[in-house]
Design a protein around this motif. Structure first.
Motif, mmCIF file in Angstrom:
data_model
loop_
_atom_site.group_PDB
_atom_site.id
_atom_site.type_symbol
_atom_site.label_atom_id
_atom_site.label_comp_id
_atom_site.label_asym_id
_atom_site.label_seq_id
_atom_site.Cartn_x
_atom_site.Cartn_y
_atom_site.Cartn_z
ATOM 1 N N HIS A 389 19.345 -1.779 -22.870
ATOM 2 C CA HIS A 389 18.630 -1.476 -24.126
ATOM 3 C C HIS A 389 17.756 -0.230 -24.017
ATOM 4 C CE1 HIS A 389 20.075 -5.459 -24.847
ATOM 5 N NE2 HIS A 389 19.286 -5.960 -23.916
ATOM 6 N N GLY A 390 18.164 0.699 -23.223
ATOM 7 C CA GLY A 390 17.407 1.961 -23.130
ATOM 8 C C GLY A 390 15.952 1.762 -22.738
ATOM 9 N N LEU A 391 15.707 0.804 -21.819
ATOM 10 C CA LEU A 391 14.323 0.563 -21.378
ATOM 11 C C LEU A 391 13.679 1.848 -20.830
ATOM 12 C CD1 LEU A 391 11.934 -1.250 -20.664
ATOM 13 C CD2 LEU A 391 13.223 -2.090 -18.694
ATOM 14 N N LEU A 392 14.473 2.609 -20.088
ATOM 15 C CA LEU A 392 13.997 3.906 -19.587
ATOM 16 C C LEU A 392 14.561 5.014 -20.468
ATOM 17 C CD1 LEU A 392 14.498 3.465 -15.731
ATOM 18 C CD2 LEU A 392 12.361 3.290 -17.027
ATOM 19 N N PRO A 393 13.905 6.127 -20.596
ATOM 20 C CA PRO A 393 12.622 6.495 -19.997
ATOM 21 C C PRO A 393 11.433 5.816 -20.678
ATOM 22 C CG PRO A 393 13.425 8.272 -21.396
ATOM 23 C CD PRO A 393 14.497 7.235 -21.377
ATOM 24 N N LEU A 394 10.332 5.801 -19.946
ATOM 25 C CA LEU A 394 9.105 5.193 -20.468
ATOM 26 C C LEU A 394 8.255 6.240 -21.187
ATOM 27 C CD1 LEU A 394 8.011 3.214 -17.275
ATOM 28 C CD2 LEU A 394 9.303 2.315 -19.240
ATOM 29 N N ARG A 395 7.391 5.729 -22.061
ATOM 30 C CA ARG A 395 6.431 6.634 -22.717
ATOM 31 C C ARG A 395 5.308 6.975 -21.732
ATOM 32 N NH1 ARG A 395 6.483 2.473 -26.263
ATOM 33 N NH2 ARG A 395 4.260 2.067 -25.942
ATOM 34 N N ARG A 396 4.812 8.182 -21.831
ATOM 35 C CA ARG A 396 3.712 8.597 -20.952
ATOM 36 C C ARG A 396 2.364 8.105 -21.444
ATOM 37 N NH1 ARG A 396 2.806 13.628 -21.627
ATOM 38 N NH2 ARG A 396 1.280 13.716 -19.946
ATOM 39 N N ALA A 397 2.335 7.662 -22.670
ATOM 40 C CA ALA A 397 1.043 7.269 -23.245
ATOM 41 C C ALA A 397 1.218 6.013 -24.082
ATOM 42 C CB ALA A 397 0.516 8.405 -24.118
ATOM 43 N N GLY A 398 0.103 5.360 -24.325
ATOM 44 C CA GLY A 398 0.115 4.258 -25.293
ATOM 45 C C GLY A 398 0.573 2.935 -24.724
ATOM 46 N N GLN A 399 0.693 2.806 -23.419
ATOM 47 C CA GLN A 399 1.005 1.481 -22.864
ATOM 48 C C GLN A 399 0.440 1.355 -21.453
ATOM 49 O OE1 GLN A 399 5.213 0.797 -22.616
ATOM 50 N NE2 GLN A 399 5.636 2.666 -21.480
ATOM 51 N N ARG A 400 0.251 0.108 -21.080
ATOM 52 C CA ARG A 400 -0.253 -0.149 -19.726
ATOM 53 C C ARG A 400 0.925 -0.455 -18.806
ATOM 54 N NH1 ARG A 400 -5.785 -1.359 -19.421
ATOM 55 N NH2 ARG A 400 -5.510 -2.643 -17.575
ATOM 56 N N ILE A 401 0.861 0.119 -17.644
ATOM 57 C CA ILE A 401 1.971 -0.051 -16.690
ATOM 58 C C ILE A 401 1.438 -0.694 -15.415
ATOM 59 C CG2 ILE A 401 3.713 1.157 -15.318
ATOM 60 C CD1 ILE A 401 3.733 3.358 -17.422
ATOM 61 N N ALA A 402 2.122 -1.751 -14.969
ATOM 62 C CA ALA A 402 1.773 -2.338 -13.668
ATOM 63 C C ALA A 402 2.768 -1.824 -12.634
ATOM 64 C CB ALA A 402 1.829 -3.856 -13.738
ATOM 65 N N LEU A 403 2.256 -1.251 -11.578
ATOM 66 C CA LEU A 403 3.110 -0.797 -10.468
ATOM 67 C C LEU A 403 2.895 -1.783 -9.329
ATOM 68 C CD1 LEU A 403 4.900 1.224 -8.944
ATOM 69 C CD2 LEU A 403 2.840 2.576 -8.480
ATOM 70 N N ILE A 404 3.945 -2.544 -9.036
ATOM 71 C CA ILE A 404 3.806 -3.674 -8.109
ATOM 72 C C ILE A 404 4.804 -3.535 -6.955
ATOM 73 C CG2 ILE A 404 4.140 -6.192 -7.922
ATOM 74 C CD1 ILE A 404 3.236 -6.358 -10.877
ATOM 75 N N GLY A 405 4.373 -3.924 -5.779
ATOM 76 C CA GLY A 405 5.311 -3.969 -4.660
ATOM 77 C C GLY A 405 4.764 -3.260 -3.436
ATOM 78 N N PRO A 406 5.339 -3.562 -2.269
ATOM 79 C CA PRO A 406 4.832 -2.968 -1.026
ATOM 80 C C PRO A 406 4.971 -1.452 -0.979
ATOM 81 C CG PRO A 406 6.823 -4.272 -0.620
ATOM 82 C CD PRO A 406 6.413 -4.533 -2.029
ATOM 83 N N PHE A 407 5.830 -0.894 -1.831
ATOM 84 C CA PHE A 407 6.015 0.563 -1.808
ATOM 85 C C PHE A 407 5.295 1.254 -2.965
ATOM 86 C CE2 PHE A 407 9.658 -1.507 0.141
ATOM 87 C CZ PHE A 407 9.538 -1.003 1.429
ATOM 88 N N ALA A 408 4.390 0.511 -3.620
ATOM 89 C CA ALA A 408 3.702 1.055 -4.789
ATOM 90 C C ALA A 408 2.826 2.246 -4.426
ATOM 91 C CB ALA A 408 2.851 -0.043 -5.438
ATOM 92 N N SER A 409 2.177 2.161 -3.283
ATOM 93 C CA SER A 409 1.327 3.280 -2.887
ATOM 94 C C SER A 409 1.345 3.394 -1.372
ATOM 95 C CB SER A 409 -0.101 3.061 -3.388
ATOM 96 O OG SER A 409 -0.648 1.930 -2.742
ATOM 97 N N GLY A 410 0.874 4.511 -0.894
ATOM 98 C CA GLY A 410 0.860 4.749 0.555
ATOM 99 C C GLY A 410 1.921 5.772 0.918
ATOM 100 N N ARG A 411 1.544 6.627 1.875
ATOM 101 C CA ARG A 411 2.460 7.720 2.241
ATOM 102 C C ARG A 411 3.364 7.371 3.408
ATOM 103 N NH1 ARG A 411 -2.365 12.054 2.099
ATOM 104 N NH2 ARG A 411 -1.989 12.935 0.047
ATOM 105 N N ASP A 412 3.136 6.208 4.007
ATOM 106 C CA ASP A 412 3.846 5.944 5.261
ATOM 107 C C ASP A 412 5.302 5.528 5.079
ATOM 108 O OD1 ASP A 412 2.676 3.833 4.017
ATOM 109 O OD2 ASP A 412 2.299 2.677 5.838
ATOM 110 N N GLU A 413 5.723 5.239 3.862
ATOM 111 C CA GLU A 413 7.118 4.808 3.683
ATOM 112 C C GLU A 413 7.880 5.736 2.743
ATOM 113 O OE1 GLU A 413 8.638 2.630 5.348
ATOM 114 O OE2 GLU A 413 7.053 1.436 6.253
ATOM 115 N N LEU A 414 7.497 6.999 2.726
ATOM 116 C CA LEU A 414 8.180 7.929 1.811
ATOM 117 C C LEU A 414 9.293 8.699 2.499
ATOM 118 C CD1 LEU A 414 5.035 9.497 0.096
ATOM 119 C CD2 LEU A 414 6.476 7.648 -0.765
ATOM 120 N N PHE A 415 9.137 8.914 3.791
ATOM 121 C CA PHE A 415 10.033 9.841 4.476
ATOM 122 C C PHE A 415 11.322 9.190 4.962
ATOM 123 C CE2 PHE A 415 6.332 12.794 5.946
ATOM 124 C CZ PHE A 415 6.135 13.172 4.640
ATOM 125 N N GLY A 416 11.220 7.951 5.425
ATOM 126 C CA GLY A 416 12.418 7.282 5.915
ATOM 127 C C GLY A 416 12.722 7.633 7.354
#
Ligand code: BGC
Length: 747
Positions: A389-416
């Motif tokens: 249903h075309g969920l993506l792309p998301l709007r940049r404004a006007g909604q609250r977004i929850a970013l959840i999960g062990p990879f949500a933040s932190g630089r230690d798991e970006l490089f691989g």
């Protein structure tokens, strides 16, 4: 002693090397065949088991004595000059050192893991990132990279899938060549050229049951058809070194295999460079049960064609005695030394040993252009698996977004995996990238919810609360860096249970769920992750991961990646790849038919097949036309297809050409990729593409191990993945046969 006493410069390169060779003692010759970890500059080698490491002072002495010709894993231009000086000024013959390192997907600036980059299906992008990696690596004094890894990988349990181009030989060969061109640039003699080392020669990707280092038992036809072509492509692109693999092939370890390293590599392919062993692979011949002891291992590896020994020190220790006893000839020693010196000469090391050791060059590290390229490469690697249903792309404004999960933040798991030198301080994690893109950074709530492989106390409750307060949930789940790469094979290629439990709980809130997979291989998705309405494969995207994912999520850039590996339904289907054979009892695509080739509970279709990748506009191939139904033996056939963009956004499509040889002297795969194109298709418009086929595209490796094409009928498809697209058929005519005048094109 200064550079002034360097052997006289002789014009012809061969003459210069011969002159040098004639002055070398046996010990000095063996020195050129010896590679050690750079204990002087790197300390411990974090990528490898600690073995035979020399003490700093001992290593200095070895270099001065001319007993070491190359070092690896050390960095730094200024410090590199000091080390190079030991060889160039203090050793008797002043032969420069060659500095190697594992520069696999970027240096300080990290690009997507090679598997992720392969999803771009864009050899030119791979060339550009390799070039950029070479510029940064040479700025840090590295002259030789142990890359590209060109092992075809058809079993996703194998951890090293992440390092290569995936399961397909056609795509893998194009990327192998492109990466070599990128590393080496237009001339290996340039100060910013990085000598390439396609690895691991050969068939390492075919380890039994996907277990790293395991036995390889495969037919010679498959070796030639599937595993060797990317190497050939890499050598044709100019690679001057290769690394012998850890594995055995049909009972003979690759590192002691005269047929592979001699007959195939040098005699048949005319390879002019040198072979380096993988890390202590020569010594491991003893454990393989192929060599009686370490001395025997040195003899077998060296006589088979391994010119340079990595880290074991076996050549230093045993080659002198082996030569004295006659078990190794001086001619073989000279041959190996000649190969190494020829490569050093081609790099310009004799004339300018400090050229790639210029401290001022460090300024080019992490420049804006390279950072932009890292962002582009990361965007291009992302694969949109599903977007209900075309969920993506998301709007940049006007909604609250929850970013959840062990990879949500932190630089230690970006490089691989295989990032030894990446600059984490400049890396952009997911939360940072998203906040930078949002109209109101405070509209993002970030909760980890779980660790990668174990629950986080209170994590699920916090995640559910965050989801409830939000309009949409981004779930960043998958594998950590340590779960793929070397020695990290898995029996289940699934998302760890604690993360699945988190996904399940968050999904139950009923909030729209976008899964952002972090992965070093294809995964078997299940539960709430599989069922989420939108799923993006984000691999390990490197320094610009957070920005690139935000670009895709908010539609600044539309996803354009396609899977270079098939996603199975279950782990137990591995090895699982699209270009399998039919069998005598093929199972129908749908339905459960008894006595056919399938598992009891799982069909044979991929959950997401090789080549699959959506974008934000619905695309389809709506027509396929051949300019003739007959392809003369020496002729060409043009396949025309039309790509339609029925949506409201401009898009880049990847029409892929597949063939199937209906009847052949050896059975052929149900489909084989033979071409693809990146095509821009404007919103609401269509674009026509053409592919040309000749006999060479239809050829395969026969029972005599020679490539051949056989007259007869072929199916052809142009699709947006390996399992779809309109099809047609044509006949390859026998030599001398002419196209009947009335032959109509098959549509
Ligand atoms: C790996 C190679 C790598 C080498 C040096 C080995 O364990 O198999 O791919 O280049 O170590 O780090």
């Amino acid at each position: 002693m200064g550079r002034a006493s360097t052997p006289q410069v002789v014009d012809a390169p061969e003459a210069r090397i011969e002159a040098l060779l004639s002055r070398m003692t046996l010990e000095e010759k063996i020195g050129q065949l010896t590679l050690y970890g750079d204990a002087i500059r790197m300390g411990a080698d974090k990528a490898n088991p600690a073995r035979h490491a020399l003490e700093v002072q001992a290593l200095r002495e070895e270099i001065r004595a001319g007993r070491v010709g190359a070092l690896f894993q050390g960095t730094g231009a200024r410090s590199g000059r000091e080390v190079q000086r030991l060889a160039v000024e203090d050793s008797r013959l002043h032969i420069p050192l060659l500095f190697g390192a594992d520069v696999i997907h970027g240096m300080r600036t990290v690009f997507p893991i090679p598997l992720g980059e392969a999803a771009s299906f864009d050899p030119e992008l791979a060339r550009r990132t390799a070039r950029a990696a070479a510029r940064e690596a040479t700025a840090l004094g590295i002259k030789w990279t142990f890359a590209p890894m060109v092992d075809i990988a058809r079993d996703q349990r194998w951890g090293r899938v992440s390092e290569g181009a995936g399961e397909d030989v056609y795509l893998g060969s194009l990327l192998a060549a492109a990466r070599v061109r990128g590393f080496q640039g237009s001339s290996v003699a340039a100060p910013d050229a990085l000598l390439a080392c396609p690895k691991h020669f050969a068939a390492y990707g075919a380890v039994s049951a996907g277990m790293d280092y395991n036995t390889v038992d495969l037919s010679l036809v498959t070796l030639w058809q599937t595993y060797l072509p990317p190497f050939k492509a890499a050598f044709d692109a100019g690679a001057l070194t290769t690394m012998s693999a850890f594995n055995e092939i049909n009972g003979v370890p690759a590192t002691a295999n005269p047929w592979l390293l001699g007959t195939v590599l040098h005699e048949r392919w005319g390879f002019k460079g040198f072979v380096v062993s993988d890390y202590t692979a020569d010594e491991e011949l003893v454990k393989h049960g192929f060599a009686a002891d370490a001395r025997d291992a040195a003899r077998l590896a060296f006589n088979a064609g391994v010119d340079m020994s990595m880290q074991s020190g076996l050549y230093q220790k045993y080659l002198p005695g082996l030569v004295r006893s006659g078990a190794v000839t001086m001619a073989r020693i000279d041959e190996a030394v000649r190969r190494v010196l020829t490569v050093k000469q081609a790099l310009g090391l004799f004339d300018a040993p400090y050229a790639s050791l210029d401290p001022d060059a460090e300024q080019r590290i992490g420049d804006e252009q390279t950072t932009r390229l890292a962002r582009e490469a990361a965007q291009r690697a992302v694969v949109l698996l599903r977007n209900d249903h075309g969920l993506l792309p998301l709007r940049r404004a006007g909604q609250r977004i929850a970013l959840i999960g062990p990879f949500a933040s932190g630089r230690d798991e970006l490089f691989g995996p295989w990032t030894l030198y990446g600059d984490e301080s400049r890396a952009v994690d997911l939360a940072t990238g998203l906040r930078a893109a949002l109209a109101d950074p405070a509209s993002l709530i970030v909760v980890h919810g779980s660790r990668v492989e174990s629950p986080l106390p209170g994590g699920i409750a916090a995640a559910v609360a965050a989801a409830r307060q939000s309009d949409v949930v981004l779930l960043a789940v998958g594998e950590s860096t340590g779960m793929s790469g070397e020695a990290q094979s898995r029996t289940e290629i699934t998302i760890p249970a604690p993360q699945l439990a988190l996904a399940q709980a968050v999904a139950r809130t009923g909030k729209p769920l976008v899964v952002l997979l972090r992965n070093g291989r294809a995964l078997a998705l299940n539960g709430a992750v599989r069922d989420a309405p939108a799923i993006l494969v984000t691999w390990f995207l490197g320094s610009q991961a957070g920005n690139a994912i935000a670009d895709i999520l908010f539609g600044k850039v539309a996803p354009s990646g396609h899977l270079p590996v098939s996603f199975p339904v279950e782990s137990g289907q591995e090895p699982f790849y699209y270009d399998h054979k039919s069998t005598g009892r093929p199972s129908p695509e749908r339905g459960d038919v008894a006595f056919t080739a399938r598992y009891r509970t799982t069909g044979n279709l991929a959950l997401y097949p090789f080549g699959h990748g959506l974008t934000y506009s619905p695309l389809r191939i709506d027509s396929l036309r051949l300019d003739s139904a007959q392809l003369p033996w020496d002729g060409r056939l043009v396949v025309h297809a039309r790509v339609v963009n029925a949506g409201q956004r401009d898009a880049v499509a990847l029409p892929q050409l597949y063939i199937h040889d209906r009847v052949a002297s050896l059975t052929r795969p149900v489909r084989e990729l033979k071409g693809f194109r990146q095509v821009k298709v404007a919103a609401g418009a269509s674009s026509d593409v053409e592919f040309e086929l000749t006999r060479a595209d239809l050829a395969f490796v026969g029972a005599d191990l020679e490539r051949r094409a056989e007259p007869g009928w072929f199916d052809v498809w142009v699709g947006l993945s390996s399992t779809q697209g309109p099809g047609s058929a044509f006949e390859l005519l026998a030599p001398g046969a002419v196209v009947p005048p009335a032959a109509a094109a098959h549509n």
